[in-house]
Design an enzyme around this catalytic site. Sequence first.
Site, PDB file in Angstrom:
ATOM      1  N   LYS A  52       0.842  -1.198   0.000  1.00 41.52           N
ATOM      2  CA  LYS A  52       0.000   0.000   0.000  1.00 41.52           C
ATOM      3  C   LYS A  52       0.877   1.247   0.000  1.00 41.52           C
ATOM      4  CE  LYS A  52      -0.309   0.160   5.053  1.00 41.52           C
ATOM      5  NZ  LYS A  52      -1.180   0.232   6.230  1.00 41.52           N
ATOM      6  N   TYR A 282      15.048  30.326   7.643  1.00 38.33           N
ATOM      7  CA  TYR A 282      13.946  31.124   8.179  1.00 38.33           C
ATOM      8  C   TYR A 282      13.952  31.158   9.696  1.00 38.33           C
ATOM      9  CZ  TYR A 282      11.993  30.824   3.463  1.00 38.33           C
ATOM     10  OH  TYR A 282      11.782  30.909   2.108  1.00 38.33           O
TER      11      TYR A 282
END
Length: 402
Positions: A52, A282
């Site tokens: 999956k 940042y």
Amino acid sequence: MTYPVASGDFGAASGGDPLNERSAVIDLDAIRHNVRRLADAASPAKVMAVVKADAYGHGAVPVARAALEAGASWLGVAHISEALALRAAGIDAPMLAWLHTTESNFGAAVAAGVDIGCSGWELDRIVTAAREQERPARIHLKVDTGLGRNGATLDAWDHVVGEALEYQDQGLLRVVGIFSHLSVADEPERPETDQQLAAFREVLAVAEDAGVDPEVRHLANTPATLSRPDTHFDLVRVGLGIYGLSPFEGQTSAELGLRPAMTLRTLVSQCKEVPDGQGVSYGLRYHTSGPSTLALIPLGYADGVPRVATGGPVRVAGKTYPVVGRIAMDQMVIDLGNIGPAGTGLLGAEAELFGTGAGGGPTADDWAQAAGTNNYEIVTRISPRVPRRFVNELVLSGQDAP
């Protein structure tokens, strides 16, 4: 899998190769090795390889083929759409899809010979699909033995079994399997696994007394496959383990005989000398503690690297450095220290975020620790923007591909 060029003519003459810029390298021999290791642990039970979520980010079709080559008998996915993609690729192995909504395409699953996990509410919809396809559906009844997610409750089990048998008697479906899912098998000391196992044995007895004759009964996941042979029954469902990652805190992949299959790597895209006190990224949460060389690593959270994983390791030229400053959308920074002009020689050098851990290299577990998550998430979240490169594929002759 690579992204197409959006505009312009960048053919072979440009000399660029996106697989060299950055890639997740998937070693299919590692997948085969891990499946064989888990099959040995599970024997005589068979193995369902869980592919999956694009095989936990590793590439569903190549991984499914490698797992089957190594002895897996079944494939498991969450969504019917994932199973249909495998069928479209020519994979005809037994396959189970177990997570549905009221909009799931049960008709397509029946037509493609995909087994359907059923918690009870889906029965009428599955039967409608079987009538439309003029073909009996193959279902695995799921019971919730304690995880609290999908699966019939213990109180509803008698009713679900009875309804399924009525439809089976009408020739509309076949109850192929009965299954459940463990909640704490990765913590072997906890008693809940024993409780779930006891509940599973009870619901099996109820179903078999009612007339269900399942081909496969399955409960064990990767940690139970490795540590609880009493949970193996006819089939084990292994996901994390086939990708070479450990489900146990305090036990490495190597200690379990598993080999990590994914290596996430790129190239150093800039090196520059900076002064003492230079802020990085940042928020300027990091400043250099002296003259230093900063190296730019062109992977970020748009590529699936967790934004919160400051401190995650990056290996360059045989040495591992922590990420400093905030991880940005497309890039992150490592501080190489005061190496002076030598830093210019690292432009274009290989930068490995995680891989096999050989030689003390970084691993997905290291990044999981930096991000406060698990190794499942680290590999699964690597985005499609990062091309997958598959190594050790087999060609039709059965020989190793060049």
